[in-house]
Design an enzyme around this catalytic site. Structure first.
Site, PDB file in Angstrom:
ATOM      1  N   CYS A 194       0.809  -1.215   0.000  1.00 48.72           N
ATOM      2  CA  CYS A 194       0.000   0.000   0.000  1.00 48.72           C
ATOM      3  C   CYS A 194       0.843   1.266   0.000  1.00 48.72           C
ATOM      4  O   CYS A 194       0.429   2.284  -0.547  1.00 48.72           O
ATOM      5  CB  CYS A 194      -0.924   0.010   1.222  1.00 48.72           C
ATOM      6  SG  CYS A 194      -2.175  -1.289   1.195  1.00 48.72           S
ATOM      7  N   ARG A 240      -4.571   6.427  -1.414  1.00 51.20           N
ATOM      8  CA  ARG A 240      -4.961   5.011  -1.402  1.00 51.20           C
ATOM      9  C   ARG A 240      -5.260   4.540   0.021  1.00 51.20           C
ATOM     10  O   ARG A 240      -6.267   3.865   0.263  1.00 51.20           O
ATOM     11  CB  ARG A 240      -3.851   4.157  -2.010  1.00 51.20           C
ATOM     12  CG  ARG A 240      -4.170   2.670  -1.997  1.00 51.20           C
ATOM     13  CD  ARG A 240      -3.042   1.841  -2.558  1.00 51.20           C
ATOM     14  NE  ARG A 240      -3.418   0.434  -2.661  1.00 51.20           N
ATOM     15  CZ  ARG A 240      -2.644  -0.510  -3.157  1.00 51.20           C
ATOM     16  NH1 ARG A 240      -1.439  -0.204  -3.601  1.00 51.20           N
ATOM     17  NH2 ARG A 240      -3.055  -1.757  -3.210  1.00 51.20           N
TER      18      ARG A 240
END
Length: 294
Positions: A194, A240
């Protein structure tokens, strides 16, 4: 009964395989085929470095686009000695990487082998023709684990801190402990995929590909955009993480870890692309005004 069309196709492929280019391709696959298989079944199968096959496909496309330029250089421009030296160095790096299980050396050897072949047949002018595809291939090479571990930790901590602070400022009950974000009754671990080095590495590749396609003339503008891709990648990773936190908070942990987790990856690239286009537009305006004043 056999199909005549299929027989013609097989005959054509066999004929092409006997050409110099066909023999080079077969030799390349014989050498690096096991490497590609190893990558496909290990690091490329992970979330962190799943961009490898895409980078490889784009690199092949970039090389194919430059084939006419290479052909037009002629056949008497090669540098066999220099090409042989670089090719041999590539072989040495490959053997060391393959025998010692050093993934980045084994995969990275293909850059030297390809460069050696091009120099051998087309000289340094040929190498100049494929310099960007050759450089772009760097992004398909798995990064050394020690480097990834050393850089990813601080990156994840920074992304987590900014994302949690931004969400807290928006009124969400977010708390942070290291790279663990707590929102409501849920806890989320910010993983390497991530917000790690590999993620930023992939976005850097996206930005450089965009620069190559638009092909701006000004060196200063290209350098400015290349440098700004780094903070753009950082911001995209923050977005994100924020999306994942919001999805988990509003729709539950299953949504955050299921389909929406993959969707957040698409958001990452979309945000990065929009930011790159926006920054490029701003740079265009700024450099036009600067040129008008000078």
């Amino acid at each position: 009964m056999t199909n005549p069309g299929r027989q013609d196709l097989v005959a054509t492929l066999l004929a092409e395989a006997r050409t110099p280019l066909g023999l080079l391709v077969l030799g390349w696959l014989a050498l690096f085929g096991p490497t590609y298989y190893s990558l496909a079944t290990t690091v490329w199968a992970s979330d962190e470095q799943g961009h490898g096959p895409i980078i490889m496909a784009v690199s092949i496309w970039l090389l194919w686009r430059r084939r006419e330029l290479l052909i037009n250089l002629g056949s008497n421009v090669g540098r066999p000695v220099w090409g042989g030296v670089v090719f041999a160095l590539g072989w040495l790096v490959y053997l060391i990487g393959r025998s010692q299980f050093i993934g980045f050396a084994e995969a990275g050897a293909q850059l030297l082998v390809l460069a050696g072949l091009v120099i051998f047949f087309k000289g340094f002018r040929g190498l100049n023709v494929i310099k960007f595809p050759l450089f772009f291939m760097l992004f398909m090479i798995p990064l050394p684990p020690d480097l990834v571990g050393a850089v990813t930790g601080p990156l994840k901590a920074a992304v987590s801190a900014v994302a949690s602070q931004a969400l807290y400022s928006l009124g969400y009950p977010v708390a942070r402990s290291g790279v663990i974000l707590s929102v409501g009754q849920y806890q989320l671990l910010v993983a390497d995929a991530c917000a790690g080095l590999n993620s930023m590495f992939t976005l850097e590749a996206l930005g450089l590909l965009y620069m190559n396609i638009v092909n701006h003339v000004g060196f200063a503008r290209n350098m400015a955009l290349a440098v700004l891709i780094v903070p753009i990648s950082f911001i995209a990773n923050i977005v994100r993480v924020m999306v994942l936190v919001l999805v988990t908070y509003h729709f539950g942990d299953a949504a955050g870890q299921g389909f929406m987790h993959g969707f957040a990856g698409m958001v990452l690239f979309l945000v990065a692309l929009v930011l790159i286009l926006s920054v490029d537009k701003v740079l265009d305006i700024a450099f036009r005004r600067w040129e008008a004043r000078s």
